[in-house]
Design an enzyme around this catalytic site. Structure first.
Site, short mmCIF file in Angstrom:
data_model
loop_
_atom_site.label_atom_id
_atom_site.label_comp_id
_atom_site.label_asym_id
_atom_site.label_seq_id
_atom_site.Cartn_x
_atom_site.Cartn_y
_atom_site.Cartn_z
N PRO A 89 39.23 -12.50 22.37
CA PRO A 89 37.93 -13.18 22.36
C PRO A 89 36.77 -12.25 22.69
CG PRO A 89 39.25 -13.86 24.26
CD PRO A 89 40.14 -13.08 23.38
N GLU A 116 46.60 -14.37 30.64
CA GLU A 116 45.20 -14.20 31.01
C GLU A 116 44.52 -13.09 30.21
OE1 GLU A 116 41.71 -15.14 32.92
OE2 GLU A 116 43.62 -16.21 32.90
N ARG A 154 44.19 -12.10 0.48
CA ARG A 154 43.60 -12.68 -0.73
C ARG A 154 42.66 -11.70 -1.44
NH1 ARG A 154 38.80 -15.06 -0.72
NH2 ARG A 154 39.52 -16.86 -1.91
N ASP A 169 33.10 -15.18 -3.77
CA ASP A 169 33.22 -16.09 -2.63
C ASP A 169 31.96 -16.09 -1.79
OD1 ASP A 169 35.74 -17.06 -3.09
OD2 ASP A 169 36.75 -15.54 -1.90
#
Length: 244
Positions: A89, A116, A154, A169
Site C-alpha cells: 500500500p 503487518e 493483456r 483502451d
C-alpha cells in the site's frame, strides 16, 4: 514472459489463471507462470515466515530470509535478472503506463505480503518496484498481484487476438474511451447516435475523439493536466465547458 508469484496462498490464483484471457494466453504460450509458496524456503525450525517487530507494536512482520532465498533461487533457475514487484500500500499507485512498462519485461516476480508488513530490507534490497493498486488496505498482496498481472498479460502480443483493442483502451491513449454501441439500433426508446451509423469513417472517428475528450473532462479532468491537447481538441473542450 515468465511470471512467478511468491505467496502463502497459491490456491488463490487457480481460478484467475485458468479463466478467460489469461487461460487462452497461457495455453498459447504467450506467458508462463508459477506460484510458489515461499514458506518452503524458510529455515525456521517451526516453519515460520514472520516474527515480532523490533521495538514492539501490533501484528507480525514478514522475515527477509525466506523471500531473499526464494527470489535468488528463481533467478538461478530462470537465468534472468527479473523485475521484483512488491505489492504494498506504500508503493506507487498503479497506472496503465506502468502496465505498459512491465509488459516489456521477460521475467516478473511478484511478492505478495501478509501480516503487518515487510521487513524493510525486503523493500530496500530485494524489490525493484513497489506497487499499490489504490489507497486502501487488503488482507494480502494476492488480489493486487492478480490485477497487475491481468493488466500486463493483456498487453502481450496476441493475448487479446486484436492488438488494436489494447492500444485504444481507456488510459492507453491518455483519455477515457468513447461510448460503444451495438445492435439493436433501437432499444426501449433509446437510439444509437446517427453519426456512427452513417458509414462516414472520418465523421465517426471525429465523433469518437470528441466523446472521449468530453467523457474525460466530465469524469477524470485530472487526466487532461498531462494530456497534449491539439488546437482542435482545445476548441472542442472549450465548447463543452461553455455548454456546461
Amino acid at each position: 514472459m515468465q511470471i512467478d508469484i511468491l505467496t502463502l496462498f497459491p490456491e488463490m490464483f487457480e481460478g484467475v489463471f485458468h479463466s478467460s484471457i489469461l487461460k487462452k494466453a497461457r495455453e498459447a504460450n504467450t506467458f508462463q507462470y508459477e506460484t510458489i509458496n515461499f514458506r518452503e524456503y524458510t529455515t525456521n525450525k517451526h516453519n515460520k515466515v514472520d516474527d515480532y517487530p523490533y521495538g514492539g507494536g501490533a501484528g507480525m512482520v514478514l522475515s527477509p530470509q525466506p523471500l531473499f532465498d526464494a527470489v535468488e533461487d528463481l533467478q538461478k533457475k530462470r537465468h534472468t535478472t527479473p523485475r521484483v514487484v512488491l505489492m504494498c500500500p506504500q508503493g506507487e499507485r498503479y497506472t496503465q503506463t506502468k502496465a505498459e512498462e512491465l509488459a516489456k519485461e521477460d521475467h516478473l516476480i511478484f511478492i505478495c505480503g501478509h501480516y503487518e508488513g515487510y521487513d524493510e530490507r525486503i523493500r530496500t534490497h530485494l524489490a525493484t518496484d513497489e506497487i499499490s493498486i489504490g489507497d486502501y488496505v487488503l488482507t494480502g498482496g494476492e488480489l493486487g498481484a492478480m490485477v497487475v498481472i491481468d493488466s500486463v498479460v493483456r498487453l502481450l502480443p496476441d493475448a487479446l487476438g486484436n492488438e488494436e483493442s489494447a492500444q485504444k483502451d481507456s488510459f492507453s491513449t491518455g483519455l477515457l474511451e468513447h461510448p460503444h454501441y451495438t445492435r439493436p439500433r433501437e432499444f426501449r426508446g433509446l437510439s444509437v447516435p446517427d453519426v456512427i451509423l452513417s458509414g462516414n469513417h472520418q465523421k465517426i472517428e471525429e465523433w469518437r475523439r470528441k466523446e472521449s475528450l468530453k467523457r474525460t473532462y466530465q469524469r477524470r479532468p485530472d487526466l487532461l493536466e498531462s494530456y497534449p491537447l491539439t488546437a482542435e481538441e482545445k476548441k472542442w473542450l472549450e465548447w463543452d465547458k461553455n455548454k456546461d
